[in-house]
Design an enzyme around this catalytic site. Sequence first.
Site, PDB file in Angstrom:
ATOM      1  N   ARG A 186     -62.926  -1.604  -9.174  1.00 16.53           N
ATOM      2  CA  ARG A 186     -62.086  -2.808  -9.308  1.00 16.53           C
ATOM      3  C   ARG A 186     -60.971  -2.619 -10.346  1.00 16.53           C
ATOM      4  NH1 ARG A 186     -63.785  -9.204  -9.384  1.00 16.53           N
ATOM      5  NH2 ARG A 186     -61.689  -9.960  -9.839  1.00 16.53           N
TER       6      ARG A 186
ATOM      7  N   HIS B 239     -50.021  -5.439 -19.956  1.00 15.62           N
ATOM      8  CA  HIS B 239     -50.715  -6.392 -20.838  1.00 15.62           C
ATOM      9  C   HIS B 239     -50.260  -6.234 -22.285  1.00 15.62           C
ATOM     10  CE1 HIS B 239     -54.390  -7.385 -18.115  1.00 15.62           C
ATOM     11  NE2 HIS B 239     -53.458  -8.313 -18.043  1.00 15.62           N
TER      12      HIS B 239
ATOM     13  N   ASN C 237     -55.840  -3.016 -11.749  1.00 15.93           N
ATOM     14  CA  ASN C 237     -55.113  -3.159 -13.016  1.00 15.93           C
ATOM     15  C   ASN C 237     -54.062  -2.075 -13.204  1.00 15.93           C
ATOM     16  OD1 ASN C 237     -56.359  -5.489 -14.021  1.00 15.93           O
ATOM     17  ND2 ASN C 237     -58.170  -4.284 -14.526  1.00 15.93           N
TER      18      ASN C 237
ATOM     19  N   LYS D  72     -62.741 -13.950 -10.904  1.00 19.74           N
ATOM     20  CA  LYS D  72     -62.596 -13.858 -12.368  1.00 19.74           C
ATOM     21  C   LYS D  72     -62.151 -15.229 -12.872  1.00 19.74           C
ATOM     22  CE  LYS D  72     -61.597  -9.016 -13.323  1.00 19.74           C
ATOM     23  NZ  LYS D  72     -60.584  -8.027 -13.743  1.00 19.74           N
TER      24      LYS D  72
ATOM     25  N   HIS E 167     -46.366 -12.761 -16.439  1.00 17.19           N
ATOM     26  CA  HIS E 167     -47.349 -11.695 -16.256  1.00 17.19           C
ATOM     27  C   HIS E 167     -46.857 -10.645 -15.247  1.00 17.19           C
ATOM     28  CE1 HIS E 167     -51.193  -9.733 -15.619  1.00 17.19           C
ATOM     29  NE2 HIS E 167     -51.045  -9.947 -14.333  1.00 17.19           N
TER      30      HIS E 167
ATOM     31  N   GLU F 277     -66.417  -5.158 -11.722  1.00 17.18           N
ATOM     32  CA  GLU F 277     -65.560  -4.143 -12.330  1.00 17.18           C
ATOM     33  C   GLU F 277     -66.341  -3.036 -13.031  1.00 17.18           C
ATOM     34  OE1 GLU F 277     -61.792  -5.805 -13.571  1.00 17.18           O
ATOM     35  OE2 GLU F 277     -61.611  -4.249 -15.083  1.00 17.18           O
TER      36      GLU F 277
ATOM     37  N   HIS G  81     -51.156  -2.568 -15.551  1.00 20.42           N
ATOM     38  CA  HIS G  81     -51.577  -3.618 -16.478  1.00 20.42           C
ATOM     39  C   HIS G  81     -51.861  -3.095 -17.892  1.00 20.42           C
ATOM     40  CE1 HIS G  81     -51.878  -5.846 -12.777  1.00 20.42           C
ATOM     41  NE2 HIS G  81     -52.304  -6.934 -13.376  1.00 20.42           N
TER      42      HIS G  81
ATOM     43  N   LYS H  74     -57.516  -6.841  -1.808  1.00 15.86           N
ATOM     44  CA  LYS H  74     -58.217  -7.254  -3.039  1.00 15.86           C
ATOM     45  C   LYS H  74     -59.661  -7.619  -2.706  1.00 15.86           C
ATOM     46  CE  LYS H  74     -58.364  -9.707  -7.248  1.00 15.86           C
ATOM     47  NZ  LYS H  74     -57.840 -10.567  -8.258  1.00 15.86           N
TER      48      LYS H  74
ATOM     49  N   ARG I 176     -75.014 -25.363 -14.798  1.00 18.34           N
ATOM     50  CA  ARG I 176     -75.315 -23.936 -14.544  1.00 18.34           C
ATOM     51  C   ARG I 176     -74.666 -23.401 -13.256  1.00 18.34           C
ATOM     52  NH1 ARG I 176     -80.746 -25.196 -16.382  1.00 18.34           N
ATOM     53  NH2 ARG I 176     -80.887 -24.626 -18.558  1.00 18.34           N
TER      54      ARG I 176
ATOM     55  N   GLU J 117     -47.125  -8.066  -7.912  1.00 18.08           N
ATOM     56  CA  GLU J 117     -48.554  -7.783  -7.669  1.00 18.08           C
ATOM     57  C   GLU J 117     -48.778  -7.249  -6.249  1.00 18.08           C
ATOM     58  OE1 GLU J 117     -51.322  -7.859  -9.643  1.00 18.08           O
ATOM     59  OE2 GLU J 117     -50.526  -8.809 -11.445  1.00 18.08           O
TER      60      GLU J 117
HETATM   61  N1  GLY Z   1     -56.530  -9.090 -11.534  1.00 14.53           N
HETATM   62  C1  GLY Z   1     -57.394  -7.994 -11.352  1.00 14.53           C
HETATM   63  C2  GLY Z   1     -58.751  -8.385 -10.890  1.00 14.53           C
HETATM   64  O1  GLY Z   1     -58.956  -9.484 -10.407  1.00 14.53           O
HETATM   65  O2  GLY Z   1     -59.650  -7.600 -10.997  1.00 14.53           O
END
Ligand code: GLY
Length: 364
Positions: free
Chosen positions: A210, A221, A214, A105, A238, A206, A217, A196, A83, A154
């Site tokens: 946040r 993406h 993107n 993430k 990417h 997010e 993206h 960041k 957990r 980035e």
């Molecule tokens: N790569 C975008 C984020 O971490 O929110």
Amino acid sequence: MLVADENVFALFGETFLSKFKATGKTLFHMVLPSGETTKDRKVKEQVEDFMLKNKMNRDTCCIALGGGVIGDLTGYIAATFMRGVPFVQLPTTLLAMVDASVGGKTAVNTGYGKNLIGAFHQPTVVFMDMGFLDGFSKRDPVRAEREFKAGIAEIIKTGAIWDCSLFEVCEQKVEAIQRREHAVLNEIVRRSVAIKAEVVTLDPKEGGLRAILNWGHTIGHAVEGLMGMTDYADGLLHGECVAIGMVLECNLARAMGVLHSSAVGRVVRCIEAYKLPTKIPHHLRIDDIMRKMMGDKKNTGGKLKCVIIDRIGHCWEPKASMVSSLRALCRLVHFACRHAPILPVRAAHAGGRACCPRAGGCPT
Ligand code: GLY
């Protein structure tokens, strides 16, 4: 528990193990194949079984040594093992340093798409050493160069959405950055990570803000998804897809009447200075790109959302904005499949305006 990428381990693994031994703590390790296919539920299970077999428990700390693939996979293992156990990131690519290793993430890919199963699980510590980037240049210079530039994309993105002066460093110090001078790399990585971290601290899961990380993206993406990035040599990285996405999303902002064309020009020139791609690959079809974009995670209520900058260093809204004119976007994508990075557009009504919760941004 150390989880390492095979290429990284070949370069730095033995040094890491021998230095770690001096701490007197037990260190198990598992070395995994390089590449996106490692970010898989089955591989997660293999690592977990190895940990269970070796009787690891809540005292365990997972350490990720590698790029974004190893970081995301190890982070997700740490998020669910017993957990949740702590984890440490040792990112070894520029892209992982400025993006994947910060913000918590974690995920694995599925046959239905990338990063669809995962969790938010913040690393306890992230250690970065620009020396990792030198190691790869010697071993596989072509690959290292391409991955390095994908990381720069980035950083350009971070400057463009939040800090004009960071963008200016990317514009002005192209040679020093490309030579990988540690002083300038340290500066741009530190500033990029600080931004960041600030954004993620304000909105860890997010809920809104946040999403500005993107920028580039939504289109990026879609292109990435269609290029089928299973074999690095055949596809686009990417960061390369994000570079194309930034160019297109700048043009979208201009078409909406919120971004001056001189700012579009600066973004395009900066991306071109690093020889990053600016155009959608010819063989991609417009309707496939539009369909992929409609499936983007940021969309809500069936409406397409996209981050919009209104000047360099500043977002129009502190979140992804609703794209009201799909026709305008479709027209831009259509042109971008065939023409130059700065696209002919007729300015449309910009709609309402909101600001990021922060002053700053360049006039263009
Ligand atoms: N790569 C975008 C984020 O971490 O929110």
